[in-house]
Design an enzyme around this catalytic site. Sequence first.
Site, short mmCIF file in Angstrom:
data_model
loop_
_atom_site.label_atom_id
_atom_site.label_comp_id
_atom_site.label_asym_id
_atom_site.label_seq_id
_atom_site.Cartn_x
_atom_site.Cartn_y
_atom_site.Cartn_z
N ASN A 324 0.89 -1.24 -0.06
CA ASN A 324 0.15 0.00 -0.07
C ASN A 324 0.91 1.32 -0.03
O ASN A 324 0.82 2.15 0.83
CB ASN A 324 -0.92 -0.10 1.27
CG ASN A 324 -2.02 0.92 1.14
OD1 ASN A 324 -2.57 1.49 -0.09
ND2 ASN A 324 -3.12 1.21 2.18
N HIS A 360 -9.56 3.85 8.51
CA HIS A 360 -10.02 2.87 8.24
C HIS A 360 -11.40 2.71 8.64
O HIS A 360 -12.28 1.84 8.24
CB HIS A 360 -9.09 1.76 8.62
CG HIS A 360 -7.88 1.30 7.64
ND1 HIS A 360 -6.79 1.99 7.69
CD2 HIS A 360 -7.68 0.64 6.49
CE1 HIS A 360 -5.80 1.74 6.85
NE2 HIS A 360 -6.76 0.72 5.98
#
Length: 494
Positions: A324, A360
């Site tokens: 990521n 998140h």
Amino acid sequence: MGTKIVDMGGWTKDAAESLGGSEAGLKLILGQLAGYPLLLFYRKFLSDKDPKLQHVYFTLSGLFLGHWVIGPGVVHSIYAIIFTYLLLTIAGGTLLSVVVSFSFHLSYLLVGYWYNNTGDEYDISWTMPQCVLCLRLIGLTIDVYDGAQLKLNPDSLSKDQVKNCLTTNPDILEMLSHSFFIGGYFVGPQFSLRKFQEFASPAYHVALPSSPSRFGFKRLMIGVAYLAGHLIGNMFINEDWPNSENYTNSSLPVKLFCLLLWVKIILAKYISIWLMAEGVCVVSGLSYNGSYEDGSPCWTGCANVKLRRLESATRFGHYIEAFNINTNGWVATYVYKRLKFMNNRNISQITTLVFLALWHGWHPGYYLTFFNEFISMGFEAEWAKMWAKSKKVELWKLHPAYQTVTSIIGWVYVHFFLPHCFIPFPLKTASRIFAAYRSVYFVHFLFYLGWPVWGRPVKSYLLPPKAKSVEATKSESTPKSVETAKSEDLTKSK
């Protein structure tokens, strides 16, 4: 706010059931794959046209696919873009605009998570592209702020800030195009509006040294291979395995070994969709990143994963560098490096990890995952310092097998503890995480949090107490001269 994907039936539902997956997941993959023909058409027929026409094409194609994949929830993206456009029009380039943008987009995303929360399972809804858009629009606001600072004090900006800053406000069409560009709308990667403005111009494509299609489709094929690995592996060890009776009833060696396979199967899902998205960006030409030393073109400007580094990682620092990487790069540029004024690396790192956990969602598992990252990186930093100072290690390095042996040990270390650090992320809730950890005796906490205890004998072995200095030894062993002895006797007699 609670818009979710509904079961629409049809061929996508039947296909998903036959593959053992969800319709929403299949639509996401198909929506991302649709970017390949759309961007090939763009390069063939539109890349030499007026930038406004290009922006219209990116906006409409992204909106259409977004609506097909996530349904009416795509309207939330439009709300966020319009809000940012109005904010920049009213207060663009000010610190207030940065604070408002940061607060609004993160809050909007968190409220979306709250309303779309269905418990333990992750649903693909409008919050998925919204989390990507959250960073993109916050970054855009900061880039406009940096552009204003560039005019006032050019020396105050770093190289990254100068590279990305915008000296004028973008228009609404540019913002829509930048946000809905199909290569980065669903799952990223992140790229600045300034880079995107350069990309959406005929001169940019004329200057490309060669066609990027071959490299783009190569990334697609690798992504498909990872997806196949995920689907096949999921038939034997699914994502919820650490919460199953099979896991609980297995012996400890079986759990520890199967966890290594389990984490690889889950991560393959993320890697596959990132590679597919990267391939779209490559095919479009957006990912062009200059040339290598040998003159060959570099197409890795939108890469979100470094496969060789990831699969050969010998410490968690390698994994963070390779996994990521666009999100990590965004956070480093727009959060971590902006906290330099605190003059405390730990505070900056903790603040950055808390932001990532918030981004998140609400589940405790996200916060525990980033706590695991913090303690593992802290351990590795201390270990690296100790290893660099050890005289014994310097002797070991002279052995021809040193590099091979340490690489193998490092690879085993990373892949043994990786699933334990990652368990909270897919399990999400505290009760499920606690049960999974208890079943393996909290082994990674014993290792990392127990380092101050078990690390003492290791430090004593690698860094034995320093011997007395040569000068001190000489002064103790050398007899006094005659003049010195006489002088001391004279002093005493006085």
